[in-house]
Design a protein around this motif. Sequence first.
Motif, PDB file in Angstrom:
ATOM      1  N   THR A  19      -7.709  -6.010   7.789  1.00  0.00           N
ATOM      2  CA  THR A  19      -8.356  -7.474   8.280  1.00  0.00           C
ATOM      3  C   THR A  19      -9.125  -7.970   7.314  1.00  0.00           C
ATOM      4  OG1 THR A  19     -10.149  -6.061   8.915  1.00  0.00           O
ATOM      5  CG2 THR A  19      -8.494  -6.121  10.504  1.00  0.00           C
ATOM      6  N   ASP A  43      -7.821  -1.637  10.282  1.00  0.00           N
ATOM      7  CA  ASP A  43      -8.758  -1.239   9.147  1.00  0.00           C
ATOM      8  C   ASP A  43      -9.780  -2.371   9.091  1.00  0.00           C
ATOM      9  OD1 ASP A  43      -8.992   0.431   6.721  1.00  0.00           O
ATOM     10  OD2 ASP A  43      -9.325  -1.546   6.072  1.00  0.00           O
ATOM     11  N   LYS A  73     -15.848   1.481   7.677  1.00  0.00           N
ATOM     12  CA  LYS A  73     -16.411   2.258   6.736  1.00  0.00           C
ATOM     13  C   LYS A  73     -17.914   2.071   6.589  1.00  0.00           C
ATOM     14  CE  LYS A  73     -11.976   0.692   4.704  1.00  0.00           C
ATOM     15  NZ  LYS A  73     -11.775  -0.635   5.375  1.00  0.00           N
ATOM     16  N   TRP A 107     -17.102   3.157  -1.074  1.00  0.00           N
ATOM     17  CA  TRP A 107     -17.125   3.187  -2.415  1.00  0.00           C
ATOM     18  C   TRP A 107     -18.069   4.255  -2.848  1.00  0.00           C
ATOM     19  CZ3 TRP A 107     -13.889   0.399  -5.920  1.00  0.00           C
ATOM     20  CH2 TRP A 107     -13.350  -0.573  -5.488  1.00  0.00           C
ATOM     21  N   TYR A 184      -4.073   0.770   0.351  1.00  0.00           N
ATOM     22  CA  TYR A 184      -4.792  -0.510   0.498  1.00  0.00           C
ATOM     23  C   TYR A 184      -4.124  -1.630  -0.571  1.00  0.00           C
ATOM     24  CZ  TYR A 184      -8.819  -0.354  -2.914  1.00  0.00           C
ATOM     25  OH  TYR A 184      -9.500  -0.529  -4.001  1.00  0.00           O
ATOM     26  N   PRO A 186      -1.251  -2.968  -0.283  1.00  0.00           N
ATOM     27  CA  PRO A 186      -0.229  -2.511  -0.415  1.00  0.00           C
ATOM     28  C   PRO A 186       1.006  -3.385  -1.088  1.00  0.00           C
ATOM     29  CG  PRO A 186      -0.541  -2.889   1.851  1.00  0.00           C
ATOM     30  CD  PRO A 186      -1.767  -2.979   1.157  1.00  0.00           C
ATOM     31  N   ALA A 188       0.080  -5.729  -3.246  1.00  0.00           N
ATOM     32  CA  ALA A 188      -0.648  -6.322  -4.603  1.00  0.00           C
ATOM     33  C   ALA A 188      -0.985  -7.861  -4.489  1.00  0.00           C
ATOM     34  CB  ALA A 188       0.231  -5.875  -5.808  1.00  0.00           C
ATOM     35  N   SER A 210       8.634  -8.468   0.251  1.00  0.00           N
ATOM     36  CA  SER A 210       7.438  -7.728   0.635  1.00  0.00           C
ATOM     37  C   SER A 210       7.717  -6.602   1.526  1.00  0.00           C
ATOM     38  CB  SER A 210       6.473  -8.567   1.372  1.00  0.00           C
ATOM     39  OG  SER A 210       7.327  -9.377   2.475  1.00  0.00           O
ATOM     40  N   PRO A 227      -1.581  -3.325   5.154  1.00  0.00           N
ATOM     41  CA  PRO A 227      -1.260  -4.796   4.592  1.00  0.00           C
ATOM     42  C   PRO A 227      -1.918  -5.911   5.524  1.00  0.00           C
ATOM     43  CG  PRO A 227       0.922  -4.120   5.776  1.00  0.00           C
ATOM     44  CD  PRO A 227       0.160  -3.154   5.580  1.00  0.00           C
ATOM     45  N   ALA A 229      -2.336  -9.126   7.114  1.00  0.00           N
ATOM     46  CA  ALA A 229      -1.318 -10.497   7.320  1.00  0.00           C
ATOM     47  C   ALA A 229      -2.074 -11.159   8.704  1.00  0.00           C
ATOM     48  CB  ALA A 229       0.115  -9.920   8.012  1.00  0.00           C
ATOM     49  N   ALA A 237       7.180  -9.355  10.084  1.00  0.00           N
ATOM     50  CA  ALA A 237       8.102  -8.999   8.804  1.00  0.00           C
ATOM     51  C   ALA A 237       7.393  -7.454   8.318  1.00  0.00           C
ATOM     52  CB  ALA A 237       7.903  -9.846   7.657  1.00  0.00           C
ATOM     53  N   VAL A 264      -7.952  -4.470  -7.623  1.00  0.00           N
ATOM     54  CA  VAL A 264      -9.150  -4.300  -6.971  1.00  0.00           C
ATOM     55  C   VAL A 264     -10.105  -3.512  -7.843  1.00  0.00           C
ATOM     56  CG1 VAL A 264     -10.718  -3.748  -5.269  1.00  0.00           C
ATOM     57  CG2 VAL A 264      -8.326  -4.677  -4.559  1.00  0.00           C
TER      58      VAL A 264
HETATM   59  N1  LIG Z   1     -11.230   0.455   0.737  1.00  0.00           N
HETATM   60  C1  LIG Z   1     -11.117  -0.720   0.057  1.00  0.00           C
HETATM   61  O1  LIG Z   1     -11.937  -0.796  -0.802  1.00  0.00           O
HETATM   62  C2  LIG Z   1     -10.172  -1.808   0.173  1.00  0.00           C
HETATM   63  C3  LIG Z   1     -10.057  -2.730  -0.815  1.00  0.00           C
HETATM   64  C4  LIG Z   1      -9.141  -3.762  -0.604  1.00  0.00           C
HETATM   65  C5  LIG Z   1      -8.533  -3.974   0.615  1.00  0.00           C
HETATM   66  N2  LIG Z   1      -8.547  -3.069   1.718  1.00  0.00           N
HETATM   67  C6  LIG Z   1      -7.932  -3.151   2.894  1.00  0.00           C
HETATM   68  O2  LIG Z   1      -6.547  -3.326   2.648  1.00  0.00           O
HETATM   69  C7  LIG Z   1      -6.189  -4.448   3.492  1.00  0.00           C
HETATM   70  C8  LIG Z   1      -5.022  -5.051   2.537  1.00  0.00           C
HETATM   71  O3  LIG Z   1      -5.278  -5.311   1.340  1.00  0.00           O
HETATM   72  P1  LIG Z   1      -5.551  -6.855   0.605  1.00  0.00           P
HETATM   73  O4  LIG Z   1      -5.626  -7.833   1.733  1.00  0.00           O
HETATM   74  O5  LIG Z   1      -6.327  -6.523  -0.469  1.00  0.00           O
HETATM   75  O6  LIG Z   1      -3.934  -7.368   0.093  1.00  0.00           O
HETATM   76  P2  LIG Z   1      -2.371  -7.299   0.644  1.00  0.00           P
HETATM   77  O7  LIG Z   1      -2.140  -6.528   2.007  1.00  0.00           O
HETATM   78  O8  LIG Z   1      -1.669  -6.571  -0.649  1.00  0.00           O
HETATM   79  O9  LIG Z   1      -1.997  -8.708   0.484  1.00  0.00           O
HETATM   80  C9  LIG Z   1      -2.576  -9.558   1.645  1.00  0.00           C
HETATM   81  C10 LIG Z   1      -1.820 -10.992   1.314  1.00  0.00           C
HETATM   82  O10 LIG Z   1      -0.372 -10.596   1.585  1.00  0.00           O
HETATM   83  C11 LIG Z   1       0.082 -11.685   2.369  1.00  0.00           C
HETATM   84  N3  LIG Z   1       1.370 -11.152   3.338  1.00  0.00           N
HETATM   85  C12 LIG Z   1       1.236 -10.220   4.112  1.00  0.00           C
HETATM   86  N4  LIG Z   1       2.511  -9.982   4.757  1.00  0.00           N
HETATM   87  C13 LIG Z   1       3.222 -10.745   4.200  1.00  0.00           C
HETATM   88  C14 LIG Z   1       4.657 -10.895   4.131  1.00  0.00           C
HETATM   89  N5  LIG Z   1       5.396 -10.181   4.842  1.00  0.00           N
HETATM   90  N6  LIG Z   1       5.118 -11.838   3.237  1.00  0.00           N
HETATM   91  C15 LIG Z   1       4.363 -12.406   2.260  1.00  0.00           C
HETATM   92  N7  LIG Z   1       3.094 -12.365   2.308  1.00  0.00           N
HETATM   93  C16 LIG Z   1       2.521 -11.477   3.100  1.00  0.00           C
HETATM   94  C17 LIG Z   1      -1.260 -12.024   3.282  1.00  0.00           C
HETATM   95  O11 LIG Z   1      -0.788 -13.610   3.622  1.00  0.00           O
HETATM   96  P3  LIG Z   1      -1.190 -13.941   5.289  1.00  0.00           P
HETATM   97  O12 LIG Z   1      -2.496 -13.282   5.594  1.00  0.00           O
HETATM   98  O13 LIG Z   1      -1.065 -15.380   5.195  1.00  0.00           O
HETATM   99  O14 LIG Z   1      -0.132 -13.376   6.260  1.00  0.00           O
HETATM  100  C18 LIG Z   1      -2.345 -11.864   2.194  1.00  0.00           C
HETATM  101  O15 LIG Z   1      -2.341 -13.194   1.264  1.00  0.00           O
HETATM  102  C19 LIG Z   1      -7.518  -5.484   3.474  1.00  0.00           C
HETATM  103  O16 LIG Z   1      -7.142  -6.353   4.251  1.00  0.00           O
HETATM  104  C20 LIG Z   1      -8.460  -4.614   3.743  1.00  0.00           C
HETATM  105  O17 LIG Z   1      -8.237  -3.944   5.055  1.00  0.00           O
HETATM  106  C21 LIG Z   1      -9.586  -1.883   1.387  1.00  0.00           C
END
Ligand SMILES: NC(=O)c1ccc[n+]([C@@H]2O[C@H](COP(=O)([O-])OP(=O)(O)OC[C@H]3O[C@@H](n4cnc5c(N)ncnc54)[C@H](OP(=O)(O)O)[C@@H]3O)[C@@H](O)[C@H]2O)c1
Length: 274
Positions: A19, A43, A73, A107, A184, A186, A188, A210, A227, A229, A237, A264
């Motif tokens: 989220t 999440d 968390k 963290w 997380y 996932p 990139a 993706s 992921p 989204a 998707a 990250v």
């Molecule tokens: N524990 C930690 O320290 C930590 C750190 C970072 C993240 N996280 C968690 O992990 C989650 C995901 O990580 P993230 O947001 O860093 O990166 P991510 O999930 O790798 O990438 C998110 C990006 O991908 C796009 N996307 C999603 N599905 C897609 C698809 N089918 N085709 C094309 N683009 C797509 C999203 O766009 P749209 O939104 O426009 O769909 C957004 O811009 C976070 O939201 C958070 O909950 C945890």
Amino acid sequence: MRNLTSRHGLDMPQLGLGTWPMKGEECTLAVRQALELGYRHIDTAPAYENEAAVGEALRQSDVPRESIHLTTKVWWDKLQPAAMRQSLEDSLRALGTEQVDLFMIHWPTKDWDLPRSIEALVALRDEGKARCIGVANFPLGLLRRVAEELEAPLSAIQVEYHVLLDQRGLLDYARSKGLALTAYTPLARGQAAEQAAIRKIAEKHGVLPSQVALKWLLDQDGVAAIPKASSRANQQANRDALKVQLDDEDRALIAALPKDRRVVSPDFAPAWDA
Ligand SMILES: NC(=O)c1ccc[n+]([C@@H]2O[C@H](COP(=O)([O-])OP(=O)(O)OC[C@H]3O[C@@H](n4cnc5c(N)ncnc54)[C@H](OP(=O)(O)O)[C@@H]3O)[C@@H](O)[C@H]2O)c1
């Protein structure tokens, strides 16, 4: 959708919705829409400043709370026992629930009383405020210490993991201890889908790049992925990625990608090889 089960009662859908960085109405709409599409794993974290928005989506949705796996968390400046307890109580209030399914230290930090923090984490689980507990962003050495020396009843670790980052050490260890590993970032944040090899595999199967990146994670034992989204199309998707069939040739191409692209790593991050 497959559920991942791991030690100490964790039972979590393998695919969840991340989220961050959604807030307010945008976040409520995205979570509600995800629940409509069949997501049952969300999440969040106090640091995302969206727990109330997630809570609002849970209230608006017809899906019963007990059918949804909810992770939250605690931030690294609230790891003293009283502060951690307050943080979880604030999260429960914002989310509108009496228990989260997984509560994680977001963290690690430096110069902390690790045994006291872990004791506090375990106490919150024992009291039923969290069904299961885990840690995020812990390097292998620290995870070992928590699991072995402190014998904490962890169920999961959450770390960055995708086709461009090797996490074999942590994954082997998590499997050996029966912990789930939640990947997380996932996708990139779009970098996975830009890789020529990923595009080539996607073209071969007539799917999205993706989806290839996600399915590579979801094919691995003990791995969940969250992921983020916001649009219906991307949320759908990502769910449809579960239907993609990768073969050995695809996995060999993915294995040959660079594996050192960490997305990250804030200035408070631990030494990743510690
Ligand atoms: N524990 C930690 O320290 C930590 C750190 C970072 C993240 N996280 C968690 O992990 C989650 C995901 O990580 P993230 O947001 O860093 O990166 P991510 O999930 O790798 O990438 C998110 C990006 O991908 C796009 N996307 C999603 N599905 C897609 C698809 N089918 N085709 C094309 N683009 C797509 C999203 O766009 P749209 O939104 O426009 O769909 C957004 O811009 C976070 O939201 C958070 O909950 C945890």
